[in-house]
Write a protein that holds these residues in place. Structure first.
Motif, PDB file in Angstrom:
ATOM      1  N   VAL A   1       8.681   5.702   3.831  1.00 20.28           N
ATOM      2  CA  VAL A   1       8.750   4.930   2.612  1.00 20.28           C
ATOM      3  C   VAL A   1       8.286   3.515   3.161  1.00 20.28           C
ATOM      4  CG1 VAL A   1      10.566   3.796   0.965  1.00 20.28           C
ATOM      5  CG2 VAL A   1      10.751   5.965   1.809  1.00 20.28           C
ATOM      6  N   GLY A   2       7.499   2.996   2.324  1.00 16.29           N
ATOM      7  CA  GLY A   2       6.673   1.755   2.838  1.00 16.29           C
ATOM      8  C   GLY A   2       5.545   1.215   1.926  1.00 16.29           C
TER       9      GLY A   2
ATOM     10  N   ASP B   1      -0.017  -7.791   7.258  1.00 14.28           N
ATOM     11  CA  ASP B   1       1.325  -7.533   7.292  1.00 14.28           C
ATOM     12  C   ASP B   1       1.758  -6.193   7.076  1.00 14.28           C
ATOM     13  OD1 ASP B   1       3.768  -8.197   7.574  1.00 14.28           O
ATOM     14  OD2 ASP B   1       3.966  -8.958   5.467  1.00 14.28           O
ATOM     15  N   LEU B   2       2.130  -5.503   8.211  1.00 19.95           N
ATOM     16  CA  LEU B   2       2.518  -4.049   8.168  1.00 19.95           C
ATOM     17  C   LEU B   2       3.556  -3.952   8.759  1.00 19.95           C
ATOM     18  CD1 LEU B   2      -0.950  -2.313   8.785  1.00 19.95           C
ATOM     19  CD2 LEU B   2      -0.015  -2.824   6.379  1.00 19.95           C
ATOM     20  N   SER B   3       4.480  -2.690   8.402  1.00 22.33           N
ATOM     21  CA  SER B   3       5.747  -2.416   9.119  1.00 22.33           C
ATOM     22  C   SER B   3       5.248  -1.584  10.353  1.00 22.33           C
ATOM     23  CB  SER B   3       6.925  -1.930   8.227  1.00 22.33           C
ATOM     24  OG  SER B   3       6.394  -0.904   7.691  1.00 22.33           O
ATOM     25  N   GLU B   4       6.170  -1.245  11.141  1.00 21.16           N
ATOM     26  CA  GLU B   4       5.966  -0.132  12.036  1.00 21.16           C
ATOM     27  C   GLU B   4       5.730   1.134  11.355  1.00 21.16           C
ATOM     28  OE1 GLU B   4       4.955   2.103  15.270  1.00 21.16           O
ATOM     29  OE2 GLU B   4       5.254  -0.033  15.275  1.00 21.16           O
ATOM     30  N   ALA B   5       6.344   1.372  10.265  1.00 24.67           N
ATOM     31  CA  ALA B   5       6.263   2.784   9.466  1.00 24.67           C
ATOM     32  C   ALA B   5       5.111   2.641   8.730  1.00 24.67           C
ATOM     33  CB  ALA B   5       7.375   2.683   8.520  1.00 24.67           C
TER      34      ALA B   5
ATOM     35  N   ARG C   1       2.266   1.297   9.883  1.00 20.91           N
ATOM     36  CA  ARG C   1       1.163   1.310  10.842  1.00 20.91           C
ATOM     37  C   ARG C   1       0.886   2.681  11.308  1.00 20.91           C
ATOM     38  NH1 ARG C   1       3.067  -3.844  12.637  1.00 20.91           N
ATOM     39  NH2 ARG C   1       4.488  -2.847  13.939  1.00 20.91           N
ATOM     40  N   ARG C   2       2.217   3.501  11.238  1.00 20.16           N
ATOM     41  CA  ARG C   2       2.324   4.770  11.606  1.00 20.16           C
ATOM     42  C   ARG C   2       1.675   5.778  10.571  1.00 20.16           C
ATOM     43  NH1 ARG C   2       2.169   7.636  15.916  1.00 20.16           N
ATOM     44  NH2 ARG C   2       0.429   8.476  14.532  1.00 20.16           N
ATOM     45  N   TYR C   3       2.002   5.336   9.057  1.00 23.25           N
ATOM     46  CA  TYR C   3       1.199   6.192   8.089  1.00 23.25           C
ATOM     47  C   TYR C   3      -0.226   5.914   8.113  1.00 23.25           C
ATOM     48  CZ  TYR C   3       0.162   7.470   3.402  1.00 23.25           C
ATOM     49  OH  TYR C   3      -0.659   8.229   2.620  1.00 23.25           O
ATOM     50  N   VAL C   4      -0.676   4.780   8.307  1.00 19.47           N
ATOM     51  CA  VAL C   4      -2.214   4.533   8.307  1.00 19.47           C
ATOM     52  C   VAL C   4      -2.847   5.556   9.244  1.00 19.47           C
ATOM     53  CG1 VAL C   4      -3.987   2.774   8.893  1.00 19.47           C
ATOM     54  CG2 VAL C   4      -2.075   1.938   7.401  1.00 19.47           C
ATOM     55  N   SER C   5      -2.124   5.570  10.459  1.00 22.29           N
ATOM     56  CA  SER C   5      -2.869   6.366  11.409  1.00 22.29           C
ATOM     57  C   SER C   5      -2.777   7.688  11.015  1.00 22.29           C
ATOM     58  CB  SER C   5      -2.022   5.956  12.930  1.00 22.29           C
ATOM     59  OG  SER C   5      -2.476   6.710  14.102  1.00 22.29           O
ATOM     60  N   ASP C   6      -1.740   8.186  10.741  1.00 22.56           N
ATOM     61  CA  ASP C   6      -1.425   9.712  10.166  1.00 22.56           C
ATOM     62  C   ASP C   6      -2.268   9.884   8.963  1.00 22.56           C
ATOM     63  OD1 ASP C   6       0.529   9.814  12.147  1.00 22.56           O
ATOM     64  OD2 ASP C   6       2.469   9.891  10.687  1.00 22.56           O
ATOM     65  N   ALA C   7      -2.623   9.043   7.940  1.00 20.05           N
ATOM     66  CA  ALA C   7      -3.413   9.430   7.115  1.00 20.05           C
ATOM     67  C   ALA C   7      -4.841   9.556   7.470  1.00 20.05           C
ATOM     68  CB  ALA C   7      -3.313   8.056   5.969  1.00 20.05           C
ATOM     69  N   TYR C   8      -5.194   8.822   8.469  1.00 16.45           N
ATOM     70  CA  TYR C   8      -6.681   8.628   9.146  1.00 16.45           C
ATOM     71  C   TYR C   8      -6.850  10.188   9.709  1.00 16.45           C
ATOM     72  CZ  TYR C   8     -10.667   7.565  12.081  1.00 16.45           C
ATOM     73  OH  TYR C   8     -11.860   7.496  12.586  1.00 16.45           O
TER      74      TYR C   8
ATOM     75  N   LEU D   1      -7.696   0.600  14.216  1.00 12.49           N
ATOM     76  CA  LEU D   1      -6.397   1.098  13.724  1.00 12.49           C
ATOM     77  C   LEU D   1      -5.194   0.087  14.332  1.00 12.49           C
ATOM     78  CD1 LEU D   1      -6.923   4.886  13.928  1.00 12.49           C
ATOM     79  CD2 LEU D   1      -6.634   3.554  11.525  1.00 12.49           C
ATOM     80  N   GLY D   2      -5.499  -1.067  14.310  1.00 12.01           N
ATOM     81  CA  GLY D   2      -4.455  -2.052  14.881  1.00 12.01           C
ATOM     82  C   GLY D   2      -5.124  -2.422  16.406  1.00 12.01           C
ATOM     83  N   ASP D   3      -6.059  -1.652  16.838  1.00 10.87           N
ATOM     84  CA  ASP D   3      -6.524  -2.180  18.313  1.00 10.87           C
ATOM     85  C   ASP D   3      -6.858  -3.845  18.295  1.00 10.87           C
ATOM     86  OD1 ASP D   3      -7.243   0.863  19.141  1.00 10.87           O
ATOM     87  OD2 ASP D   3      -7.540   0.740  16.960  1.00 10.87           O
ATOM     88  N   HIS D   4      -6.451  -4.456  18.921  1.00 13.28           N
ATOM     89  CA  HIS D   4      -6.778  -5.983  19.102  1.00 13.28           C
ATOM     90  C   HIS D   4      -6.402  -6.657  17.683  1.00 13.28           C
ATOM     91  CE1 HIS D   4      -9.191  -4.969  22.647  1.00 13.28           C
ATOM     92  NE2 HIS D   4      -9.862  -3.897  22.028  1.00 13.28           N
ATOM     93  N   GLY D   5      -5.562  -6.052  16.900  1.00 11.50           N
ATOM     94  CA  GLY D   5      -5.121  -6.764  15.780  1.00 11.50           C
ATOM     95  C   GLY D   5      -6.077  -6.333  14.814  1.00 11.50           C
ATOM     96  N   HIS D   6      -6.710  -5.579  14.824  1.00 12.18           N
ATOM     97  CA  HIS D   6      -8.044  -5.224  13.780  1.00 12.18           C
ATOM     98  C   HIS D   6      -7.975  -3.870  13.256  1.00 12.18           C
ATOM     99  CE1 HIS D   6     -10.488  -7.752  16.702  1.00 12.18           C
ATOM    100  NE2 HIS D   6      -9.939  -8.539  15.727  1.00 12.18           N
ATOM    101  N   TYR D   7      -8.088  -3.918  11.820  1.00  5.00           N
ATOM    102  CA  TYR D   7      -8.099  -2.633  10.893  1.00  5.00           C
ATOM    103  C   TYR D   7      -9.436  -2.573  10.404  1.00  5.00           C
ATOM    104  CZ  TYR D   7      -3.237  -1.347  11.724  1.00  5.00           C
ATOM    105  OH  TYR D   7      -2.020  -1.259  12.368  1.00  5.00           O
ATOM    106  N   HIS D   8      -9.618  -1.628   9.742  1.00  5.27           N
ATOM    107  CA  HIS D   8     -11.129  -1.515   8.987  1.00  5.27           C
ATOM    108  C   HIS D   8     -12.285  -1.262  10.144  1.00  5.27           C
ATOM    109  CE1 HIS D   8     -13.695  -0.993   5.909  1.00  5.27           C
ATOM    110  NE2 HIS D   8     -13.925  -2.187   5.447  1.00  5.27           N
ATOM    111  N   HIS D   9     -13.429  -1.939   9.794  1.00  3.33           N
ATOM    112  CA  HIS D   9     -14.446  -1.824  10.819  1.00  3.33           C
ATOM    113  C   HIS D   9     -15.534  -3.116  10.350  1.00  3.33           C
ATOM    114  CE1 HIS D   9     -15.344   1.016   7.523  1.00  3.33           C
ATOM    115  NE2 HIS D   9     -16.632   0.637   7.602  1.00  3.33           N
TER     116      HIS D   9
END
Length: 883
Positions: free
Chosen positions: A574-575, A607-611, A613-620, A659-667
Motif C-alpha cells: 500500500v503506497g 519523495d518515496l517511502s521504503e515501501a 522504493r521496494r515496489y519500484v524495484s519489484d515492478a522493474y 533505482l535509488g542508486d546515488h539518489g537517482h531514479y530513471h536514467h
C-alpha cells in the motif's frame, strides 16, 4: 568462416569476371540492378505552375471580410472582430494602414484570425510585417511568435464552426518574427498543404506584457499558392519521401515512404520506387534454375497522400519476356487504399517463377490505373514498389542469420542469467549458457537515441551526432555514418528492424540500411511485437537475414501483465503506486528533459517511502521477467523453424536504470554504472559456449564482433574493437558520453577496473575502482594520479577530435544592468542545446522552428557574459548590440 565466405561470393556473383561464365545467382535483389533497369514514366507536359496570390492585405482600406479574434492561450474561443480588440489603424502601417490587435486585458493572449480557401498538395508561402508597441517584453522570447497557420479539411464559415475533431491541429506551422532595423519585423513560412486541405487558418499572434496596454500591429500580409500538377506533383512526392541516409546521390530513383500497419499504431518504411500509372520498371535477368523453385517476392502500396484523394486504386502486373519470345504474365495485384483501409499498409506479394526457371529475358513491373487509360489516371493513384527479390522457395542459405535483440532500460545486475538472486530471466539463462557473456560491458550513453546509434554504427555519440540538442529537438544520426545493417545489406542480407521507441524512429535516421523498418511507441512491446518477430523468423527460412528487435518493456512506467506483477511484487503493498499498479515517469523524474540538466545538474531524489522504493524495484524486476518470456518465444521460433544452428544471436541493452542508486531514479542524467553498465552476450553457433569475459568492453564493440563471426572484415572507421580471444588479452580504454554538442558535457573514461568521470560544467572529477567499489562511492583519484593524468589526456583528445566541430564561443564584456541583444543566423541549423553563463531566464532566448535563427535578449548580471552554441552550415551571421 568458409560457409559465409562462399555465400557472400554467391550473392555478388554478378560482379565476376566475364572470362569465365558464372552460373546465375540463386538470390537476386533487383534493386541492386537499377543501373541496368529501364524505368518508363508517363509523359508530362513540361509546364511548371506559377505562384498565384491568394490574399494580399495592406490594411489600407476596411477590415478584411473574414477576421475574428481568438481568446486565451489555446485560442479555442473566437469572437467577431467587431466586438473589440481588433481595428484598422489608418496611417499606422509600413506605408498606410495596419491591422492592430490589442490592447486586451492585462496579460491576455489573443490573435487576429483569418480564414482563406486553399487546396491540397500546393506550395504555400506566407509573409508579412509585425510591430510591437508598448510591450516591455518585446525583446523577449515569449513574444517572438508572430504567426500560426492551421490546415482544415472542411470548409468553414468561422473558425469556431469547425468541430474540434475536424480541426487540423497537426501540423501547426509556427512562425517567429525576425528583427528588422526599420522597427517593422518580418515573418515568413513556406510549406506544402496536405491532400485534403480546403481552408487555411492564419492566426496573427498578440501577447500582452502584463500591463494591459500592449498593441501588436500587422501589415503587408501576403499568401501565395503554387498548385502542383503533372510531373511537378510526382517530383514533389519523390522529394518529400526521399531518404536522408547519405545514399541519395547513388540511388536517385529511391524513395523511402512510411506506411501505416493495420490495427496497430505503427509505421513501416521501405526502399521503394514510385510508379505513377502508366509506368513500367524492367530488369534484364536470368532466372535461377527450376529445380530450386524460384519465386519473386516484393511489397506494394500507395503513398499516404493518396489516402484522402479521389480514385479507384491501381494495379501492378508482373510480366516476363524471354529472349526472342512474347511477354508472359506472371501475376498481379490490385490495391485501393482510398476505399479499403486494410490496404494502406505494405502488401506482400509472392509469385512462383518455377515454370520460367533458367530462362533469360526481361522481368517488368507495370502500374496501371483501374479506370482505364482512356479516362486518364486518378490523382495520386501511384504504386510504390518495394524491395523486389528473387530467391529459392526451399533451399537453405549458406550464410548465417543475425538476430540482434536490443532491450531498453536493462541493468546488468538484474538478470538471473548474470547472477541476480531472483529468477528474472530463465529464458535468457539458456541463451547466455550457449554464448559468450560479457560481464563488464557499458553503453556509450545513458539514454536510448545516442546509445543505440552507437551500437548500430560502432561510433561514439560525439562522432555519429545523434541526440545533440535540447529535449524533443535532438538531431538525427549523421547520414554519413555506416551501420551494421548497411554492411550486411550490401552482401545480400534481408535487413529488418522492429522497434518500439519513438527515439529509434526514421525521424532520427536509425532506419538506414534496413530494407524494412517498423517503428512506434509501445510500452508493452514484448507481448505486442513478439508475434511479428516470430512470424518474420518463420517466413524467412530461405534468405539470410539480419533482424534488429528492440524491446521497450523495462522502461517506466513499469506496466506489466498481471502474472508477472503477482510473481514479483508484494500483493499487500500500500503506497504511492498501489492504486494504478504502475510507476509514472513524473513521479521519479519531475522535470524530464535533458537540456536543463547540463546546467542545473541531476534531479533531486523523489519523495518515496521504503515501501514505495521496494515496489519500484519489484515492478522493474517484473518488467524484466515479461521481456524474458517474449525472448523465450523467439528462441523457440528459431528452433522450430530449423534456423537455430545457423543464426548468430546478439543480446544487448542501451542503458540501465536508476533505482535509488546515488539518489537517482530513471536514467539519462549520470554516467554511474547503474545507468550505463548493461548486459551483453553473443552466441555464435558452435563456438565458445558458456564462456565468461571479465574484460571491460563497450557496446560499440558488438557490431565489429558480429561481423567477425560472419567472416566480414571490420571497417576501419569503426571505433569499437573485435572481441575475439586475442583482442581481449589486453585491456583497452574507451569512453562513455552524455551526448550534446557542448564539449563541456560530462564524460567517462574506462580502463580495466578504473572509471574516471569528468564534468567541466560543475567542475567535478572522480576516479572509481569498480572492482572493489561497484557502487562507485569512493573517489580514489588521489591514490592513482597517473591514471587520472592518462584519463584527462585521452578525454581532451576525444573532445578535440569530435566535439569542436561547429562550436562557437561568444564572450561579451559590459556592465551589470546593460541590455544585451545577440542575433545569430545560419544557412543550415543551430543546435538547441546552447549554453549561457551566467544562466539566463528561458524567456530571454528563443530559436525559430527551423533552428536557423537564435536570439538572446537579456540583461547583464555581471561584467562578463558567455554564449556557447553549435551550428552546421557554411555561413554565420552575427549581430551583437549592447545598450
Amino acid at each position: 568462416m568458409k560457409p559465409l565466405r562462399a555465400a557472400v561470393l554467391l550473392l555478388v556473383a554478378t560482379a565476376c569476371s566475364d572470362r569465365e561464365a558464372a552460373p546465375p545467382p540463386h538470390r537476386i535483389r533487383l534493386f541492386d540492378r537499377m543501373d541496368r533497369a529501364t524505368l518508363e514514366f508517363p509523359p508530362t507536359s513540361g509546364v511548371r505552375s506559377a505562384p498565384e496570390t491568394v490574399a494580399a492585405f495592406d490594411f489600407d482600406g476596411g477590415r478584411p471580410d473574414r477576421v475574428w479574434r481568438s481568446v486565451g492561450a489555446e485560442g479555442d474561443e473566437f469572437r467577431d472582430a467587431a466586438d473589440g480588440g481588433i481595428e484598422i489603424a489608418a496611417g499606422a502601417g509600413v506605408t498606410g494602414g495596419a491591422l492592430s490587435v490589442g490592447p486586451l486585458a492585462a496579460g491576455e493572449e489573443g490573435a487576429a484570425v483569418l480564414l482563406l480557401p486553399s487546396r491540397g498538395l500546393a506550395r504555400v508561402e506566407v509573409e508579412g510585417r509585425v510591430r510591437l508597441l508598448s510591450n516591455a517584453r518585446g525583446g523577449s522570447a515569449s513574444t517572438r511568435e508572430a504567426l500560426r497557420v492551421l490546415e482544415h479539411r472542411v470548409e468553414a464559415e468561422s473558425p469556431g464552426s469547425v468541430a474540434p475533431w475536424l480541426r487540423r491541429t497537426a501540423p501547426v506551422h509556427r512562425v517567429s518574427r525576425r528583427i528588422d532595423p526599420s522597427g517593422w519585423d518580418r515573418f515568413s513560412v513556406t510549406f506544402v498543404t496536405r491532400p485534403d486541405t480546403l481552408v487555411l487558418e492564419l492566426r496573427l499572434i498578440h501577447r500582452d506584457d502584463g500591463s494591459g496596454a500592449s498593441i501588436t500591429r500587422f501589415d503587408d500580409v501576403t499568401v501565395r499558392r503554387t498548385p502542383w500538377v503533372g510531373g511537378e506533383l510526382w517530383d514533389h512526392l519523390r522529394e518529400r519521401h526521399a531518404p536522408r541516409d547519405g545514399r541519395e546521390e547513388a540511388t536517385p530513383w529511391r524513395i523511402r515512404p512510411a506506411l501505416p500497419r493495420p490495427h496497430v499504431r505503427d509505421e513501416e518504411v521501405r526502399d521503394a520506387v514510385l510508379l505513377p500509372p502508366p509506368a513500367t520498371l524492367s530488369f534484364p535477368v536470368t532466372l535461377p534454375p527450376p529445380e530450386i523453385a524460384p519465386r519473386l517476392r516484393f511489397q506494394v502500396g500507395m503513398l499516404p497522400e493518396a489516402f484522402g484523394a479521389p480514385g479507384d486504386g491501381a494495379r501492378v502486373v508482373v510480366r516476363f519476356r524471354p529472349d526472342g519470345g512474347d511477354a508472359i504474365e506472371v501475376g498481379g495485384v490490385t490495391i485501393d487504399p482510398k476505399r479499403n483501409e486494410e490496404e494502406r499498409s505494405w502488401r506482400p506479394v509472392t509469385l512462383d517463377l518455377t515454370a520460367l526457371g533458367g530462362r533469360s529475358g526481361v522481368l517488368s513491373f507495370e502500374s496501371r490505373d483501374v479506370d482505364g487509360e482512356e479516362e486518364g489516371p486518378d490523382p495520386l493513384d501511384a504504386v510504390v514498389l518495394a524491395t523486389p527479390r528473387i530467391e529459392p522457395a526451399a533451399a537453405t542459405p549458406d550464410a548465417w542469420n543475425v538476430l540482434l535483440i536490443g532491450v531498453d532500460t536493462l541493468r546488468a545486475d538484474r538478470l538471473s542469467a548474470l547472477g541476480y538472486g531472483r529468477r528474472t530471466t530463465p529464458h535468457l539463462e539458456r541463451l547466455f549458457e550457449r554464448g559468450v557473456r560479457f560481464r563488464n560491458a557499458r553503453s556509450q550513453a545513458p539514454w536510448t537515441l545516442p546509445s543505440f546509434s552507437s551500437i548500430l554504427t560502432s561510433l561514439y555519440p560525439s562522432a555519429h551526432g545523434a541526440a545533440r540538442g535540447g529535449h524533443e529537438e535532438w538531431t538525427a544520426i549523421d547520414p554519413g555514418t555506416t551501420s551494421i545493417a548497411e554492411i550486411l545489406s550490401r552482401v545480400g542480407y534481408e535487413t529488418q528492424g522492429i522497434v518500439a521507441n519513438g527515439l529509434l524512429s526514421p525521424k532520427y535516421g536509425l532506419d538506414q540500411g534496413f530494407e524494412g523498418y517498423r517503428s512506434r511507441w509501445s510500452l508493452e512491446s514484448a507481448k505486442d511485437d513478439v508475434g511479428d518477430v516470430c512470424a518474420f523468423v518463420d517466413a524467412h527460412r530461405t534468405t539470410p537475414w539480419f533482424l534488429f528487435w528492440h524491446v521497450m518493456d523495462p522502461h517506466l512506467p513499469y506496466t506489466t501483465e498481471p502474472e508477472f506483477q503477482e510473481e514479483f511484487t508484494d500483493a499487500e503493498y500500500v503506497g504511492r503506486f498501489s492504486a494504478r499498479k504502475s510507476v509514472p515517469i513524473e513521479a521519479l523524474d519531475p522535470k524530464p528533459g535533458r537540456r536543463r540538466y547540463t546546467i542545473e545538474g541531476t534531479p533531486p531524489p523523489p519523495d518515496l517511502s521504503e515501501a514505495d522504493r521496494r515496489y519500484v524495484s519489484d515492478a522493474y524486476d517484473a518488467e524484466i521477467a515479461e521481456t524474458d518470456a517474449a525472448v523465450g518465444r523467439v528462441l523457440d521460433a528459431l528452433i522450430e523453424s530449423g534456423q537455430w544452428e545457423r543464426t548468430v544471436v546478439a543480446f544487448v541493452a542501451d542503458h540501465g536504470e536508476g533505482l535509488g542508486d546515488h539518489g537517482h531514479y530513471h536514467h539519462g542524467y549520470t554516467l554511474f554504472d547503474d545507468q550505463v553498465r548493461v548486459p551483453m552476450m553473443l552466441r555464435v553457433p558452435g563456438r565458445d559456449e558458456g564462456r565468461d569475459v571479465e574484460t571491460a568492453v563497450a557496446t560499440i564493440d558488438l557490431a565489429p564482433t558480429v561481423l567477425a563471426a560472419l567472416g566480414i572484415e571490420r571497417p576501419g572507421f569503426f571505433h569499437g574493437r573485435t572481441l575475439t580471444a586475442g583482442d581481449l588479452e589486453e585491456e583497452q580504454s574507451y569512453f562513455v558520453e552524455s551526448p550534446t554538442y557542448d564539449s563541456s558535457a560530462q564524460k567517462a573514461w574506462v580502463h580495466g577496473s578504473f572509471k574516471y568521470m569528468h564534468d567541466p560544467v560543475f567542475r567535478t572529477e572522480a576516479l572509481f575502482d569498480v572492482a572493489s567499489d561497484p557502487g562507485e562511492t569512493a573517489d580514489v583519484a588521489s591514490r592513482h594520479p597517473e591514471v587520472v593524468r592518462r584519463a584527462r589526456a585521452e578525454l581532451a583528445e576525444l573532445r578535440g577530435r569530435h566535439l569542436r566541430k561547429g562550436r562557437f564561443h561568444l564572450r561579451v564584456v559590459g556592465a551589470p544592468g546593460e541590455r544585451l541583444t545577440v542575433e545569430l543566423r545560419t544557412d543550415d541549423t543551430f543546435d538547441a542545446n546552447f549554453t549561457a553563463r551566467p544562466a539566463i531566464p528561458d524567456d530571454d532566448a528563443s530559436m525559430d522552428a527551423e533552428r536557423k535563427s537564435l536570439i538572446v535578449d537579456t540583461t547583464l548580471e555581471s561584467e562578463r557574459f558567455e554564449l556557447v552554441f553549435w551550428g552546421r552550415g557554411r555561413r554565420l551571421d552575427l549581430d551583437v548590440r549592447l545598450d
